[in-house]
Scaffold this motif. Structure first.
Motif, mmCIF file in Angstrom:
data_model
loop_
_atom_site.group_PDB
_atom_site.id
_atom_site.type_symbol
_atom_site.label_atom_id
_atom_site.label_comp_id
_atom_site.label_asym_id
_atom_site.label_seq_id
_atom_site.Cartn_x
_atom_site.Cartn_y
_atom_site.Cartn_z
ATOM 1 N N THR A 251 32.107 40.130 58.906
ATOM 2 C CA THR A 251 33.246 39.621 58.146
ATOM 3 C C THR A 251 33.341 38.100 58.268
ATOM 4 O O THR A 251 32.807 37.494 59.200
ATOM 5 C CB THR A 251 34.568 40.235 58.638
ATOM 6 O OG1 THR A 251 34.804 39.809 59.989
ATOM 7 C CG2 THR A 251 34.509 41.745 58.602
ATOM 8 N N SER A 252 34.070 37.524 57.343
ATOM 9 C CA SER A 252 34.384 36.097 57.389
ATOM 10 C C SER A 252 35.847 35.961 57.782
ATOM 11 O O SER A 252 36.750 36.353 57.026
ATOM 12 C CB SER A 252 34.142 35.455 56.030
ATOM 13 O OG SER A 252 34.606 34.124 56.016
ATOM 14 N N ARG B 228 34.594 40.954 53.909
ATOM 15 C CA ARG B 228 33.242 41.164 54.408
ATOM 16 C C ARG B 228 32.272 40.208 53.728
ATOM 17 O O ARG B 228 32.475 39.788 52.589
ATOM 18 C CB ARG B 228 32.797 42.608 54.157
ATOM 19 C CG ARG B 228 33.339 43.591 55.182
ATOM 20 C CD ARG B 228 32.730 44.960 54.998
ATOM 21 N NE ARG B 228 33.224 45.883 56.017
ATOM 22 C CZ ARG B 228 32.951 47.182 56.028
ATOM 23 N NH1 ARG B 228 32.194 47.715 55.067
ATOM 24 N NH2 ARG B 228 33.440 47.953 56.991
ATOM 25 N N LYS B 229 31.210 39.906 54.456
ATOM 26 C CA LYS B 229 30.173 39.055 53.898
ATOM 27 C C LYS B 229 29.363 39.832 52.861
ATOM 28 O O LYS B 229 29.378 41.072 52.847
ATOM 29 C CB LYS B 229 29.280 38.533 55.011
ATOM 30 C CG LYS B 229 30.032 37.634 55.999
ATOM 31 C CD LYS B 229 29.140 37.163 57.133
ATOM 32 C CE LYS B 229 29.923 36.284 58.120
ATOM 33 N NZ LYS B 229 29.104 35.854 59.276
ATOM 34 N N SER B 230 28.669 39.103 52.037
ATOM 35 C CA SER B 230 27.968 39.732 50.906
ATOM 36 C C SER B 230 26.918 40.738 51.357
ATOM 37 O O SER B 230 26.675 41.741 50.682
ATOM 38 C CB SER B 230 27.325 38.649 50.036
ATOM 39 O OG SER B 230 26.430 37.859 50.824
ATOM 40 N N THR C 158 43.275 45.131 41.654
ATOM 41 C CA THR C 158 43.363 46.074 40.532
ATOM 42 C C THR C 158 42.360 47.196 40.649
ATOM 43 O O THR C 158 42.579 48.291 40.148
ATOM 44 C CB THR C 158 43.114 45.324 39.213
ATOM 45 O OG1 THR C 158 41.831 44.667 39.288
ATOM 46 C CG2 THR C 158 44.196 44.263 39.000
ATOM 47 N N SER C 159 41.256 46.963 41.354
ATOM 48 C CA SER C 159 40.221 47.980 41.506
ATOM 49 C C SER C 159 40.057 48.322 42.977
ATOM 50 O O SER C 159 40.032 47.419 43.830
ATOM 51 C CB SER C 159 38.890 47.487 40.932
ATOM 52 O OG SER C 159 37.845 48.387 41.251
ATOM 53 N N PRO C 160 39.929 49.607 43.318
ATOM 54 C CA PRO C 160 39.736 49.980 44.723
ATOM 55 C C PRO C 160 38.409 49.499 45.294
ATOM 56 O O PRO C 160 38.252 49.419 46.504
ATOM 57 C CB PRO C 160 39.813 51.512 44.690
ATOM 58 C CG PRO C 160 39.486 51.887 43.278
ATOM 59 C CD PRO C 160 40.014 50.793 42.428
ATOM 60 N N LEU C 161 37.433 49.201 44.437
ATOM 61 C CA LEU C 161 36.132 48.722 44.901
ATOM 62 C C LEU C 161 36.098 47.208 45.066
ATOM 63 O O LEU C 161 35.165 46.662 45.638
ATOM 64 C CB LEU C 161 35.033 49.152 43.917
ATOM 65 C CG LEU C 161 34.864 50.669 43.717
ATOM 66 C CD1 LEU C 161 33.791 50.952 42.675
ATOM 67 C CD2 LEU C 161 34.517 51.345 45.035
ATOM 68 N N GLU C 162 37.106 46.540 44.558
ATOM 69 C CA GLU C 162 37.134 45.077 44.584
ATOM 70 C C GLU C 162 37.731 44.578 45.894
ATOM 71 O O GLU C 162 38.730 45.111 46.373
ATOM 72 C CB GLU C 162 37.956 44.560 43.406
ATOM 73 C CG GLU C 162 38.070 43.041 43.361
ATOM 74 C CD GLU C 162 38.995 42.585 42.244
ATOM 75 O OE1 GLU C 162 39.270 41.381 42.154
ATOM 76 O OE2 GLU C 162 39.459 43.456 41.467
ATOM 77 N N GLN C 163 37.100 43.531 46.473
ATOM 78 C CA GLN C 163 37.656 42.906 47.672
ATOM 79 C C GLN C 163 38.659 41.840 47.281
ATOM 80 O O GLN C 163 38.389 41.016 46.405
ATOM 81 C CB GLN C 163 36.551 42.275 48.520
ATOM 82 C CG GLN C 163 35.638 43.269 49.209
ATOM 83 C CD GLN C 163 34.896 42.620 50.358
ATOM 84 O OE1 GLN C 163 35.497 42.222 51.331
ATOM 85 N NE2 GLN C 163 33.577 42.544 50.234
ATOM 86 N N PRO C 164 39.858 41.839 47.886
ATOM 87 C CA PRO C 164 40.861 40.827 47.539
ATOM 88 C C PRO C 164 40.398 39.432 47.941
ATOM 89 O O PRO C 164 39.605 39.264 48.858
ATOM 90 C CB PRO C 164 42.092 41.266 48.337
ATOM 91 C CG PRO C 164 41.554 42.088 49.461
ATOM 92 C CD PRO C 164 40.332 42.764 48.920
#
Length: 577
Positions: A71-72, A78-80, A458-464
């Protein structure tokens, strides 16, 4: 590629620390064991056991660094490269290492050390020289007694395998902790066995480590000698020669029969005899202090001790301050657990979120952002508590109730005492693992510097994304119910394992928790007492006259300490003009 390089660097640092630990354990065993009664099997077993235990505890910073590297902390995401599969592979590899070390620790404590003890006890030098005892007979004799310990191990794992865990958590919002209840029976067995060993270790930890933590800094501050060993030896030899010359004069008057002396001369003769015994004891102690007859390594050890003697006062003050900070940190977290635990005694006083400022925890979390600074701080912390345990065992001794069975002294520890002390240290370090992770630095041991972005997506797969608002970046905790926290925050493997013990078997958690208050109380009593108590020598080594003479020689005024240090380094006494 960057992730692989970072992970490799973390494991390389750990390997280097283990190498240093091996040297520390070897030096510790060599310094304490008696040179006249060494055993290769005992020495090797003790070195391996202590190294494995310290390696288990010092795996925690590696654990924290690896899970935190995904993580950052600045962005709270999380990191890419840190996909879920990568994170699971990291935690899985750490779990394997932990299970291996914990299993090895349990086997060493319950099987290997008892076998080595009986193997040493079975040796009969007379029978071997007469050809009446073979290696096979000695092996079977040791194995025969060890089978009882093997039966204990089997019973422990069977009980842990079939014993039902506590699933009665009705009315409690466990959240993150729910998954700790779903482990298999193999994990049940290991969890129960280690919980029981930690329970035994916590009793020793409360008695010995608390005592040593209070005494260790005070002894460094109070026991700097003012006269060198060579000077004391020369003075003692001169006094002994004068004493014996006067005895010869008195014996010459009576023809070797003291009964013919006058009352005055007889009193003087008896006083000279007592003084001679005192001087002989003092001479022996001085020779031991110089490492004579104990090999070059011990002589080097005493030389190094003499070199660093001027820094004892400063080191003692620094260690005293660190010990007080540790005590305060433990007290604050213990109060926090007692007040804010999510389910109190029903789940072993698990703390879902740190609510009180903890200085040691804060220092480790902040330093964890730049590895390996936190590793250096954590290693100093563990070695201080380990050294305090050794000091506590040496001060209290190995006892059965009030009866002292063995004593632990530098250069005078028998192989049996060394094995028993190693077993005690193994149990203490298991308890120390819990205390450091759950009391001294709970946030660091669980999530390290990990953070998450507390912003809806807006998406559960998207990281804030919190790059535009740092106020939304919050530290990870077990009770963070934000879906983003569950995606980002990865608890350390050791915290998961320890929480699993206390959650599945709340009795262990209750014992672990309340034992910390006994630890804090014993430390406070001994620390307060030692502040106002002058240092004393062991009365079993010296009678009252010898103790008085030794204190006059070793605890005189401070003005000659630097000169005494130089004489101890060179090994020669400087005659006063």
């Amino acid at each position: 590629m960057m992730a692989l390089l970072q992970t490799s660097l973390i494991w390389i640092v750990y390997a280097a620390v283990i190498t240093i630990l091996l040297a520390v354990a070897s030096l510790f065993i060599h310094v304490f064991q008696t040179p006249r009664d060494r055993s290769a099997s005992v020495t090797l077993t003790c070195i391996i056991a202590i190294t494995c235990l310290l390696a288990t505890v010092l795996l925690l910073p590696v654990d924290v660094a690896l899970v935190s590297s995904t993580t950052s902390s600045k962005l709270g995401r999380r990191k890419s490269w840190a996909s879920q599969d990568v994170v699971e592979n990291i935690t899985y590899s750490l779990t394997i290492v932990y299970y291996f070390l914990y299993s090895l620790d349990a086997l060493l404590c319950l099987l290997v050390i008892p076998f080595t003890y009986f193997w040493y006890e079975e040796y009969d030098e007379v029978a071997v020289e007469a050809g009446e005892q073979t290696l096979g007979q000695r092996f079977w004799g040791a194995l025969k007694y060890t089978l009882s310990f093997f039966a204990i191990v089997v019973i422990l794992f069977l009980v842990g395998f079939f014993l039902p865990v506590s699933h009665d958590k009705t009315g409690m919002d466990l959240g993150y902790f729910k998954r700790l209840l779903t482990e298999n029976h193999g994990e049940h067995a290991l969890t129960f066995a280690l919980g029981l060993l930690m329970t035994l270790g916590i009793c020793l930890y409360v008695l010995y480590t608390s005592s040593g933590l209070a005494l260790f800094p005070i002894r460094l501050i109070k026991t700097a000698p003012s006269i060198s060993s060579p000077a004391l030896r020369a003075s003692t030899a001169q006094q002994l020669e004068t004493n014996r010359e006067r005895q010869r004069q008195l014996e010459g008057r009576c023809g070797g029969n003291p009964e013919l002396l006058s009352t005055k001369d007889r009193r003087e003769y008896d006083a000279l005899t007592r003084e001679e015994r005192t001087l002989i004891r003092r001479q022996r102690l001085v020779e031991e202090a110089q490492g004579e007859g104990q090999g070059w390594l011990m002589r080097t050890w005493y030389k190094i001790g003499a070199v660093f003697r001027p820094f004892k006062l400063l080191g003692g003050i620094l260690l005293l301050m660190l010990a007080v900070v540790i005590w305060v940190s433990m007290l604050l977290t213990a109060i926090d657990k007692a007040t804010n635990s999510i389910c109190k005694h029903r789940c072993g006083y698990i703390l879902g979120h740190v609510n009180v400022f903890n200085p040691v925890n804060w220092a480790l979390v902040q330093s964890a952002k730049v590895f390996p600074i936190d590793y250096a701080i954590f290693t100093v912390l563990v070695l201080l508590l380990f050294s305090s345990s050794v000091v506590g065992i040496a001060a209290v001794g190995i006892r059965f109730l009030w009866i002292r069975i063995f004593e632990i002294r530098k250069g005078h520890t028998s192989p049996q005492a060394l094995l028993l002390a190693t077993s005690m240290l193994m149990l203490i370090i298991l308890a120390l693992n819990y205390s450091v992770s759950m009391l001294i630095a709970p946030q660091y041991a669980t999530f390290g510097p990990q953070t998450f972005c507390d912003r809806a997506t807006t998406s559960p797969l998207e990281q804030p994304d919190c790059s535009d608002s740092r106020e939304l970046i919050k530290p990870c905790s077990e009770l963070a119910d934000n879906p983003a926290a569950q995606k980002v925050c990865t608890p350390s493997v050791v915290s998961t394992f320890l929480n699993r013990i206390t959650l599945n078997y709340p009795f262990f958690g209750v014992v672990f928790f309340w034992a910390q208050f006994f630890f804090l109380g014993i430390y406070l009593v001994i620390f307060t007492t030692s502040l106002f108590r002058s240092p004393r020598l062991d009365e079993r080594q010296l009678d009252e006259d010898a103790e008085e003479a030794e204190e006059e020689g070793l605890l005189a005024n401070t003005g000659r300490r630097f000169n005494a240090t130089w004489q101890d380094i060179t090994g020669r006494a400087v005659q006063d003009s």
